[in-house]
Design a protein around this motif. Sequence first.
Motif, PDB file in Angstrom:
ATOM      1  N   GLY A  92      -7.914   6.567  -1.932  1.00  0.00           N
ATOM      2  CA  GLY A  92      -7.760   5.121  -1.544  1.00  0.00           C
ATOM      3  C   GLY A  92      -6.011   4.243  -2.147  1.00  0.00           C
ATOM      4  N   ARG A  93      -5.648   5.344  -2.845  1.00  0.00           N
ATOM      5  CA  ARG A  93      -4.478   4.488  -3.880  1.00  0.00           C
ATOM      6  C   ARG A  93      -3.359   5.630  -3.772  1.00  0.00           C
ATOM      7  NH1 ARG A  93      -5.669   1.519  -9.174  1.00  0.00           N
ATOM      8  NH2 ARG A  93      -6.274  -0.557  -8.210  1.00  0.00           N
ATOM      9  N   SER A  94      -3.651   6.897  -3.769  1.00  0.00           N
ATOM     10  CA  SER A  94      -2.795   8.087  -3.640  1.00  0.00           C
ATOM     11  C   SER A  94      -3.275   8.758  -3.198  1.00  0.00           C
ATOM     12  CB  SER A  94      -1.901   8.026  -5.273  1.00  0.00           C
ATOM     13  OG  SER A  94      -2.980   9.061  -6.096  1.00  0.00           O
ATOM     14  N   ILE A  95      -2.012   9.777  -3.006  1.00  0.00           N
ATOM     15  CA  ILE A  95      -2.502  11.602  -2.635  1.00  0.00           C
ATOM     16  C   ILE A  95      -1.113  12.469  -3.591  1.00  0.00           C
ATOM     17  CG2 ILE A  95      -2.167  12.278  -0.562  1.00  0.00           C
ATOM     18  CD1 ILE A  95      -1.863  10.222   1.158  1.00  0.00           C
ATOM     19  N   ALA A  96      -1.991  12.947  -3.607  1.00  0.00           N
ATOM     20  CA  ALA A  96      -0.447  13.880  -4.535  1.00  0.00           C
ATOM     21  C   ALA A  96      -0.613  14.963  -4.337  1.00  0.00           C
ATOM     22  CB  ALA A  96      -2.034  14.629  -6.531  1.00  0.00           C
ATOM     23  N   VAL A  97       0.667  16.159  -4.178  1.00  0.00           N
ATOM     24  CA  VAL A  97       0.651  16.846  -3.014  1.00  0.00           C
ATOM     25  C   VAL A  97       1.429  18.011  -4.201  1.00  0.00           C
ATOM     26  CG1 VAL A  97       2.343  17.814  -1.063  1.00  0.00           C
ATOM     27  CG2 VAL A  97       1.144  15.628  -1.134  1.00  0.00           C
ATOM     28  N   ALA A  98       0.728  19.417  -4.418  1.00  0.00           N
ATOM     29  CA  ALA A  98       1.551  19.887  -5.327  1.00  0.00           C
ATOM     30  C   ALA A  98       2.296  21.746  -4.626  1.00  0.00           C
ATOM     31  CB  ALA A  98       0.325  20.381  -6.478  1.00  0.00           C
TER      32      ALA A  98
ATOM     33  N   ASP B  43       0.627   1.881  10.765  1.00  0.00           N
ATOM     34  CA  ASP B  43       0.533   0.860  10.024  1.00  0.00           C
ATOM     35  C   ASP B  43      -0.430   1.330   9.413  1.00  0.00           C
ATOM     36  OD1 ASP B  43       2.791  -0.631  11.590  1.00  0.00           O
ATOM     37  OD2 ASP B  43       1.438  -1.449  13.039  1.00  0.00           O
ATOM     38  N   ARG B  44      -0.871   2.558   9.131  1.00  0.00           N
ATOM     39  CA  ARG B  44      -2.283   2.407   8.634  1.00  0.00           C
ATOM     40  C   ARG B  44      -2.563   2.861   7.159  1.00  0.00           C
ATOM     41  NH1 ARG B  44      -6.499   5.219  12.417  1.00  0.00           N
ATOM     42  NH2 ARG B  44      -5.313   7.140  11.981  1.00  0.00           N
ATOM     43  N   GLY B  45      -1.099   3.580   6.520  1.00  0.00           N
ATOM     44  CA  GLY B  45      -0.928   3.804   5.137  1.00  0.00           C
ATOM     45  C   GLY B  45       0.115   5.171   5.683  1.00  0.00           C
ATOM     46  N   CYS B  46      -0.369   6.335   4.517  1.00  0.00           N
ATOM     47  CA  CYS B  46       0.200   7.084   4.616  1.00  0.00           C
ATOM     48  C   CYS B  46      -1.168   8.675   4.274  1.00  0.00           C
ATOM     49  CB  CYS B  46       0.930   7.527   2.919  1.00  0.00           C
ATOM     50  SG  CYS B  46       1.355   9.031   2.341  1.00  0.00           S
ATOM     51  N   SER B  47      -1.403   9.491   5.574  1.00  0.00           N
ATOM     52  CA  SER B  47      -2.365   9.409   5.587  1.00  0.00           C
ATOM     53  C   SER B  47      -1.552  11.399   4.893  1.00  0.00           C
ATOM     54  CB  SER B  47      -2.222  10.768   6.804  1.00  0.00           C
ATOM     55  OG  SER B  47      -1.017  11.476   7.833  1.00  0.00           O
TER      56      SER B  47
ATOM     57  N   PHE C 125       1.767  10.291  -4.355  1.00  0.00           N
ATOM     58  CA  PHE C 125       2.472   9.889  -2.852  1.00  0.00           C
ATOM     59  C   PHE C 125       1.176   8.560  -3.185  1.00  0.00           C
ATOM     60  CE2 PHE C 125       3.743  13.350  -2.126  1.00  0.00           C
ATOM     61  CZ  PHE C 125       5.218  12.681  -1.172  1.00  0.00           C
ATOM     62  N   ALA C 126       1.780   7.089  -2.834  1.00  0.00           N
ATOM     63  CA  ALA C 126       0.755   5.960  -2.261  1.00  0.00           C
ATOM     64  C   ALA C 126       0.266   5.817  -1.214  1.00  0.00           C
ATOM     65  CB  ALA C 126       1.453   5.004  -2.681  1.00  0.00           C
ATOM     66  N   ASP C 127      -0.678   5.488  -1.076  1.00  0.00           N
ATOM     67  CA  ASP C 127      -1.074   5.373   0.448  1.00  0.00           C
ATOM     68  C   ASP C 127      -0.915   4.109   0.799  1.00  0.00           C
ATOM     69  OD1 ASP C 127      -3.191   5.566   2.602  1.00  0.00           O
ATOM     70  OD2 ASP C 127      -5.308   5.646   1.418  1.00  0.00           O
ATOM     71  N   ARG C 128       0.382   4.052   0.940  1.00  0.00           N
ATOM     72  CA  ARG C 128       1.060   2.625   2.166  1.00  0.00           C
ATOM     73  C   ARG C 128       1.523   3.297   3.065  1.00  0.00           C
ATOM     74  NH1 ARG C 128       2.329   0.958  -2.988  1.00  0.00           N
ATOM     75  NH2 ARG C 128       4.227   1.428  -2.875  1.00  0.00           N
ATOM     76  N   ARG C 129       2.545   2.326   4.028  1.00  0.00           N
ATOM     77  CA  ARG C 129       2.966   2.597   5.025  1.00  0.00           C
ATOM     78  C   ARG C 129       4.303   3.256   4.508  1.00  0.00           C
ATOM     79  NH1 ARG C 129       5.944  -0.824   8.766  1.00  0.00           N
ATOM     80  NH2 ARG C 129       6.551   0.072  10.678  1.00  0.00           N
ATOM     81  N   GLY C 130       5.187   4.715   5.260  1.00  0.00           N
ATOM     82  CA  GLY C 130       5.702   4.955   5.075  1.00  0.00           C
ATOM     83  C   GLY C 130       6.307   5.867   3.948  1.00  0.00           C
TER      84      GLY C 130
END
Length: 128
Positions: free
Chosen positions: A96-102, A69-73, A114-119
Motif C-alpha cells: 500500500g505504500r511503495s512499489i519495488a521494481v528490479a 489521481d489515484r496514485g502509482c500503479s 517508488f512511493a505509491d503516490r501520484r507521479g
Amino acid sequence: MTFSTMIRNACLAAAVAAATLGASLAPAAADSVRFGVTIGNGPVVVDSRHGGWERGDRGRHHRRDARRDRGCSPREAVHKAARIGVRHARVVRANGRSIAVAGRLGGERTVVRFADRRGCPVERVRSR
C-alpha cells in the motif's frame, strides 16, 4: 370556456409535457439532446443538437484523469523505471505504500522503490 382560456390551458399543458419529457429523457440518454429557440431581430430560429463531445462532457477523458489521481500503479512504476534507464524492469514487491521494481542499471542488479503516490516519486535506488 373562452378562447383565451383554451389557448392558455393548451400552452400550460404543452409546457408541462415538454418539461416532463425532458426530465424523463435526460437520465436515460447516453448522448445529450438539446433544443433551443432563439428570438432575435430576425426570424425565429429553432436549433437542435444531438450528441457530440463538448466542453462540459465528462466521458472517457474524465475517467482517465481520475485514474491518474489515484496514485502509482505497478505498470506506471515499470514505465518510469525504464525511463530512468533500468533495463528488464519488473515489479518484485508492491504494497500500500511503495512499489519495488528490479532490473539492471549500468550492468548491475538494481532495485528502485517508488512511493505509491501520484507521479510515482522515487524513494530509493539500491544496487546489489
